[in-house]
Design a protein around this motif. Structure first.
Motif: not given
Length: 245
Positions: A111, A113-114, A116-117, A132
């Protein structure tokens, strides 16, 4: 984080070896990312979890049949593993990374921060200039078998070559690390193990993986030696996996 001189701090075990100017140091210690959380579907591992915590975690040991501890126990020493973090180990995508090799075989997801997963394999292919922050790693709790093997010149040195092999619902994933490029994952495309693991099928599978893996040379070993070691380790991993079943 958008400034090129900004640096995310983790265990700082590799940062201290660099020669660079740091404009802003970003400390993640207060974000609660030092926990291993078990859910119904898997384990959610914070980026600040030290490698030693992974090595000694009973749930991860059971999930991987001891492969987690085997992958980590050679990394320098206990004091080092108490400081080195899973986030730093994966974000660096180091060519010598035991952690990246094993987690690729375990079908891990990360995952950001910007962004996503995303699957770890997709993250590993991102350009190194990506800006990121990796916050978590997720390991699925699906029924599986796993084996980790490595060849080292001495016990605590970086691996000459590393192999992680997993089986999940009849699907085999083999990750080859210390190529010496970052680890890469391979499927059993020819179905060598589809009818079960025997001496012959393990040998055929190993020959196929060794032929497909892109291998290079460095001060620890040449490409030809790595290819020979790769074939041996993959065959041994497959046979070890059959004994787990």
């Amino acid at each position: 984080m958008s400034e090129k001189s900004s640096v995310v701090l983790g265990g700082m075990l590799w940062l201290k070896m660099q020669h660079r100017s740091v404009g802003t140091a970003i400390d993640l210690c207060g974000l609660g990312l030092d926990r291993i959380e078990e859910t119904e579907t898997g384990y959610r591992i914070g980026a600040m979890v030290p490698l030693r915590a992974l090595e000694t975690h009973a749930g991860l040991a059971a999930l991987t049949q001891g492969a987690m501890a085997e992958a980590l126990r050679h990394i320098v020493g206990v004091q080092f593993r108490n400081c080195a973090t899973v986030g730093g180990s994966l974000w660096g995508r180091f060519g010598f990374s035991d952690v990246l090799t094993l987690f690729l075989a375990l079908d891990a997801a990360v995952t950001l921060h910007h962004a996503g997963e995303m699957p770890l394999a997709d993250f590993a292919a991102l350009p190194r200039v990506t800006r990121d922050i990796l916050t978590h790693v997720t390991l699925p709790k699906a029924s599986q078998r796993a084996v980790y093997l490595s060849q080292r010149n001495i016990s605590t040195d970086f691996p000459v070559l590393a192999v992680a092999l997993s089986e999940r619902d009849g699907r085999y994933t083999c990750a080859v690390g210390a190529r010496p490029m970052p680890a890469a994952a391979f499927a059993d495309e020819k179905g060598a193990l589809a009818q079960g693991i025997t001496e012959d099928s393990a040998r055929a599978f190993a020959a196929d993986i060794a032929a497909r893996a892109v291998l290079g040379g460095n001060l620890r070993a040449g490409a030809d030696y790595r290819r020979a070691v790769c074939e041996v380790l993959v065959r041994r991993a497959a046979l070890a996996l059959s004994k787990e079943g």
